[in-house]
Design a protein around this motif. Structure first.
Motif, PDB file in Angstrom:
ATOM      1  N   TRP A  55      -8.791   9.317  -3.598  1.00  0.00           N
ATOM      2  CA  TRP A  55      -9.330   8.398  -2.599  1.00  0.00           C
ATOM      3  C   TRP A  55      -8.446   8.365  -1.360  1.00  0.00           C
ATOM      4  CZ3 TRP A  55      -7.077   3.843  -0.794  1.00  0.00           C
ATOM      5  CH2 TRP A  55      -5.967   3.370  -1.506  1.00  0.00           C
ATOM      6  N   CYS A  56      -7.138   8.592  -1.528  1.00  0.00           N
ATOM      7  CA  CYS A  56      -6.240   8.666  -0.372  1.00  0.00           C
ATOM      8  C   CYS A  56      -6.527   9.910   0.467  1.00  0.00           C
ATOM      9  CB  CYS A  56      -4.788   8.677  -0.826  1.00  0.00           C
ATOM     10  SG  CYS A  56      -4.217   7.126  -1.560  1.00  0.00           S
ATOM     11  N   LYS A  57      -6.825  11.000  -0.211  1.00  0.00           N
ATOM     12  CA  LYS A  57      -7.158  12.227   0.517  1.00  0.00           C
ATOM     13  C   LYS A  57      -8.451  12.052   1.296  1.00  0.00           C
ATOM     14  CE  LYS A  57      -4.848  15.143  -2.931  1.00  0.00           C
ATOM     15  NZ  LYS A  57      -5.029  16.179  -3.986  1.00  0.00           N
ATOM     16  N   ARG A  58      -9.430  11.369   0.688  1.00  0.00           N
ATOM     17  CA  ARG A  58     -10.678  11.091   1.396  1.00  0.00           C
ATOM     18  C   ARG A  58     -10.441  10.151   2.578  1.00  0.00           C
ATOM     19  NH1 ARG A  58     -12.728  10.812  -3.993  1.00  0.00           N
ATOM     20  NH2 ARG A  58     -12.754   8.517  -3.915  1.00  0.00           N
ATOM     21  N   PHE A  59      -9.479   9.233   2.402  1.00  0.00           N
ATOM     22  CA  PHE A  59      -9.130   8.330   3.497  1.00  0.00           C
ATOM     23  C   PHE A  59      -8.654   9.111   4.716  1.00  0.00           C
ATOM     24  CE2 PHE A  59      -5.299   6.470   5.487  1.00  0.00           C
ATOM     25  CZ  PHE A  59      -5.899   5.451   6.226  1.00  0.00           C
ATOM     26  N   LEU A  60      -7.762  10.063   4.508  1.00  0.00           N
ATOM     27  CA  LEU A  60      -7.241  10.842   5.632  1.00  0.00           C
ATOM     28  C   LEU A  60      -8.351  11.645   6.303  1.00  0.00           C
ATOM     29  CD1 LEU A  60      -3.837  12.067   4.140  1.00  0.00           C
ATOM     30  CD2 LEU A  60      -4.204  10.295   5.869  1.00  0.00           C
ATOM     31  N   GLN A  61      -9.269  12.169   5.521  1.00  0.00           N
ATOM     32  CA  GLN A  61     -10.414  12.884   6.092  1.00  0.00           C
ATOM     33  C   GLN A  61     -11.283  11.941   6.916  1.00  0.00           C
ATOM     34  OE1 GLN A  61     -12.331  14.542   2.645  1.00  0.00           O
ATOM     35  NE2 GLN A  61     -10.794  16.162   2.352  1.00  0.00           N
ATOM     36  N   SER A  62     -11.488  10.731   6.411  1.00  0.00           N
ATOM     37  CA  SER A  62     -12.302   9.744   7.121  1.00  0.00           C
ATOM     38  C   SER A  62     -11.649   9.327   8.431  1.00  0.00           C
ATOM     39  CB  SER A  62     -12.521   8.514   6.238  1.00  0.00           C
ATOM     40  OG  SER A  62     -13.224   8.849   5.071  1.00  0.00           O
ATOM     41  N   MET A  63     -10.339   9.164   8.418  1.00  0.00           N
ATOM     42  CA  MET A  63      -9.628   8.801   9.645  1.00  0.00           C
ATOM     43  C   MET A  63      -9.752   9.904  10.693  1.00  0.00           C
ATOM     44  SD  MET A  63      -8.277   5.730   9.352  1.00  0.00           S
ATOM     45  CE  MET A  63      -9.913   5.397   8.664  1.00  0.00           C
ATOM     46  N   LYS A  64      -9.696  11.133  10.238  1.00  0.00           N
ATOM     47  CA  LYS A  64      -9.842  12.258  11.157  1.00  0.00           C
ATOM     48  C   LYS A  64     -11.229  12.270  11.766  1.00  0.00           C
ATOM     49  CE  LYS A  64      -9.113  17.275  11.414  1.00  0.00           C
ATOM     50  NZ  LYS A  64      -8.728  18.495  10.639  1.00  0.00           N
ATOM     51  N   GLN A  65     -12.240  12.023  10.936  1.00  0.00           N
ATOM     52  CA  GLN A  65     -13.622  11.978  11.435  1.00  0.00           C
ATOM     53  C   GLN A  65     -13.841  10.821  12.393  1.00  0.00           C
ATOM     54  OE1 GLN A  65     -15.902  11.814   7.820  1.00  0.00           O
ATOM     55  NE2 GLN A  65     -15.479  13.953   7.265  1.00  0.00           N
TER      56      GLN A  65
ATOM     57  N   MET B  57       0.848  -1.186   0.000  1.00  0.00           N
ATOM     58  CA  MET B  57       0.000   0.000   0.000  1.00  0.00           C
ATOM     59  C   MET B  57       0.890   1.245   0.000  1.00  0.00           C
ATOM     60  SD  MET B  57      -3.396  -0.216   0.057  1.00  0.00           S
ATOM     61  CE  MET B  57      -3.844  -1.694  -0.848  1.00  0.00           C
ATOM     62  N   PRO B  58       0.431   2.340  -0.575  1.00  0.00           N
ATOM     63  CA  PRO B  58       1.244   3.557  -0.575  1.00  0.00           C
ATOM     64  C   PRO B  58       1.467   4.081   0.840  1.00  0.00           C
ATOM     65  CG  PRO B  58      -0.631   3.734  -2.083  1.00  0.00           C
ATOM     66  CD  PRO B  58      -0.863   2.522  -1.258  1.00  0.00           C
ATOM     67  N   LYS B  59       2.452   4.958   0.975  1.00  0.00           N
ATOM     68  CA  LYS B  59       2.626   5.658   2.250  1.00  0.00           C
ATOM     69  C   LYS B  59       1.354   6.441   2.549  1.00  0.00           C
ATOM     70  CE  LYS B  59       6.306   8.102   2.860  1.00  0.00           C
ATOM     71  NZ  LYS B  59       7.403   9.070   2.567  1.00  0.00           N
ATOM     72  N   VAL B  60       0.916   6.390   3.782  1.00  0.00           N
ATOM     73  CA  VAL B  60      -0.331   7.055   4.158  1.00  0.00           C
ATOM     74  C   VAL B  60      -0.264   8.550   3.870  1.00  0.00           C
ATOM     75  CG1 VAL B  60      -1.741   7.695   6.134  1.00  0.00           C
ATOM     76  CG2 VAL B  60      -1.010   5.329   5.859  1.00  0.00           C
TER      77      VAL B  60
ATOM     78  N   LYS C   7      -3.428   8.462  14.128  1.00  0.00           N
ATOM     79  CA  LYS C   7      -2.230   7.928  13.489  1.00  0.00           C
ATOM     80  C   LYS C   7      -2.603   6.786  12.539  1.00  0.00           C
ATOM     81  CE  LYS C   7       0.915   9.163  17.253  1.00  0.00           C
ATOM     82  NZ  LYS C   7       1.915   8.657  18.230  1.00  0.00           N
ATOM     83  N   PRO C   8      -3.194   7.111  11.398  1.00  0.00           N
ATOM     84  CA  PRO C   8      -3.586   6.060  10.440  1.00  0.00           C
ATOM     85  C   PRO C   8      -2.367   5.350   9.871  1.00  0.00           C
ATOM     86  CG  PRO C   8      -3.851   8.229   9.460  1.00  0.00           C
ATOM     87  CD  PRO C   8      -3.542   8.463  10.909  1.00  0.00           C
ATOM     88  N   THR C   9      -2.526   4.064   9.605  1.00  0.00           N
ATOM     89  CA  THR C   9      -1.437   3.229   9.105  1.00  0.00           C
ATOM     90  C   THR C   9      -1.778   2.681   7.722  1.00  0.00           C
ATOM     91  OG1 THR C   9      -2.336   1.152   9.969  1.00  0.00           O
ATOM     92  CG2 THR C   9      -1.017   2.503  11.487  1.00  0.00           C
ATOM     93  N   ARG C  10      -0.821   1.966   7.147  1.00  0.00           N
ATOM     94  CA  ARG C  10      -1.074   1.307   5.872  1.00  0.00           C
ATOM     95  C   ARG C  10      -2.150   0.235   6.005  1.00  0.00           C
ATOM     96  NH1 ARG C  10       4.790   2.133   4.493  1.00  0.00           N
ATOM     97  NH2 ARG C  10       4.901   2.825   2.331  1.00  0.00           N
ATOM     98  N   VAL C  11      -2.289  -0.372   7.180  1.00  0.00           N
ATOM     99  CA  VAL C  11      -3.332  -1.381   7.370  1.00  0.00           C
ATOM    100  C   VAL C  11      -4.707  -0.716   7.338  1.00  0.00           C
ATOM    101  CG1 VAL C  11      -4.223  -3.204   8.865  1.00  0.00           C
ATOM    102  CG2 VAL C  11      -1.754  -2.830   8.705  1.00  0.00           C
ATOM    103  N   HIS C  12      -4.840   0.449   7.992  1.00  0.00           N
ATOM    104  CA  HIS C  12      -6.079   1.218   7.873  1.00  0.00           C
ATOM    105  C   HIS C  12      -6.371   1.511   6.398  1.00  0.00           C
ATOM    106  CE1 HIS C  12      -5.265   2.642  12.162  1.00  0.00           C
ATOM    107  NE2 HIS C  12      -6.515   2.211  12.227  1.00  0.00           N
ATOM    108  N   LEU C  13      -5.335   1.936   5.683  1.00  0.00           N
ATOM    109  CA  LEU C  13      -5.502   2.312   4.277  1.00  0.00           C
ATOM    110  C   LEU C  13      -5.926   1.108   3.440  1.00  0.00           C
ATOM    111  CD1 LEU C  13      -5.242   4.445   2.051  1.00  0.00           C
ATOM    112  CD2 LEU C  13      -2.823   3.856   1.859  1.00  0.00           C
ATOM    113  N   GLU C  14      -5.381  -0.056   3.754  1.00  0.00           N
ATOM    114  CA  GLU C  14      -5.761  -1.251   2.992  1.00  0.00           C
ATOM    115  C   GLU C  14      -7.217  -1.619   3.239  1.00  0.00           C
ATOM    116  OE1 GLU C  14      -4.197  -5.773   1.975  1.00  0.00           O
ATOM    117  OE2 GLU C  14      -2.867  -4.303   2.913  1.00  0.00           O
ATOM    118  N   GLY C  15      -7.667  -1.506   4.499  1.00  0.00           N
ATOM    119  CA  GLY C  15      -9.077  -1.765   4.781  1.00  0.00           C
ATOM    120  C   GLY C  15      -9.985  -0.809   4.031  1.00  0.00           C
TER     121      GLY C  15
END
Length: 370
Positions: free
Chosen positions: A286-296, A276-279, A301-309
């Motif tokens: 979609w990666c930018k939306r991922f970071l927003q979702s993690m914040k919400q 997976m790419p660096k977070v 501290k989101p990880t590559r495992v979070h990103l893979e899910g």
């Protein structure tokens, strides 16, 4: 008077008949996904983070009306990374919970244990958190991540070509996961006419690695390819350093580099292949939306495992929404189309990162899957 009563009864019948139609239109049955993963025990962070990433995306989907009007329900059961529990969970998910899809299972030995069940039911088994070859050649199984063959090749090429190391040994978790990687690593050494200097094993879900360490020390290995989860491997690296044994170490992405690196107590030469790419380095939307979702979700501290899910959920949604109605055949067909598009655009890759405590260097060497 009788005419008035007849009219009223007729209107009442019409109203009653229409009620189920309104309910059906607004309350379609959900799409049920079943997941079995380590949610407790020594590998819990893998299952927990993978589920958190998927949940974050599905929450957005459901808030926007679901998949063609159907909400997504993700039922996750804890198997503690033990195959017999995975078997029990899978039977419950299929026979009792009546799930439509098995989603993002964690691990090779656990996924291997349920193969007869999913083969019998022909239920879609998608985006497992494993790169094992045994899960890559069946029509009802869909893999998003790169294979362990890909990761093993990157590791051996790096050790031999860039570091000039030829004395390479293996520390292997004694199960299907370990055997899968042992075969992949051995295959990757063949073009260099190399064989492992030594192979040592340890029991899954244990940290009993002292005898393995002694065997590998005596082998004179310059590098050790590690196959296991983050806790025993971190203990192995730390104990080796205490005994003044300081070879290069490599591991595949299953270890979770974030969890492994956090447990290494001293400067160490540790290489981890990632799929997976660096977070904080992925610039796609979609990666930018991922970071927003993690914040919400209050995950700081989101990880590559979070990103893979999150990626697994993203891919499932895009395939499912293209199917009206949703069926196993259509879902698997659309998933394969997405995978071919990813492979063509070279988005599915293996990245090699190097960790020296307090001095992390991301090498950015990419090997794209074929």
């Amino acid at each position: 008077m009788n005419g008035v009563i007849t009219i009223l009864i007729t209107k009442l019948i019409i109203v009653i008949c229409c009620i189920p139609l309104v309910v059906f239109a607004t309350q379609q049955s959900p799409i049920k996904l079943g997941m079995s993963a380590a949610l407790s025990g020594p590998s819990a962070e893998l299952g927990v983070q993978l589920k958190q990433g998927a949940d974050a995306y599905f929450k957005q989907v459901n808030a926007n009306g679901g998949v063609n009007g159907r909400k997504i329900e993700l039922l996750a059961l804890d198997d503690q990374y033990e195959p017999h529990l995975t078997v029990n969970n899978t039977r419950y998910l299929i026979n009792n919970a009546k799930v439509d899809v098995l989603f993002s299972y964690v691990g090779t030995p656990t996924s291997s244990a349920i193969q007869p069940i999913i083969d019998s039911h022909q239920i879609p088994f998608i985006t497992p958190f494993t790169g094992a070859d045994l899960l890559r050649h069946k029509d009802h199984i869909f893999n998003l991540r790169a294979s362990y063959n890909d990761e093993a090749k990157v590791q051996i090429d790096y050790l031999v070509k860039q570091k000039g190391l030829t004395k390479i040994a293996f520390l292997i978790q004694a199960d299907e996961f370990g055997l899968s990687l042992q075969n992949a690593l051995t295959k990757a050494m063949l073009p260099y006419s190399l064989k492992p200097k030594a192979i040592a094993r340890f029991k899954r879900n244990s940290q009993d690695i002292e005898r393995a360490l002694e065997k590998l020390k005596q082998s004179g290995a310059q590098a050790i390819c590690l196959v296991g989860t983050y806790k025993p491997l971190a203990r192995f690296i730390n104990l080796a350093d205490q005994q003044n044994f300081k070879p290069y170490f490599t591991s595949v992405s299953f270890v979770s580099s974030n969890e492994l690196f956090a447990r290494i107590k001293q400067p160490s030469k540790v290489l981890v292949t990632e799929v997976m790419p660096k977070v904080d380095g992925c610039k796609q939307n979609w990666c930018k939306r991922f970071l927003q979702s993690m914040k919400q979700a209050n995950i700081t501290k989101p990880t590559r495992v979070h990103l893979e899910g999150y990626a697994n959920a993203f891919v499932f949604y895009n395939a499912a929404k293209a199917c009206m109605p949703l069926s196993n055949e259509c879902l698997l067909q659309k998933l394969q189309v997405i995978k071919m598009q990813l492979d063509k655009s070279k988005k599915n890759y293996v990245e090699l990162s190097e960790r020296v405590k307090d001095n992390t260097v991301f090498l950015n060497h990419f090997t794209f899957t074929k």
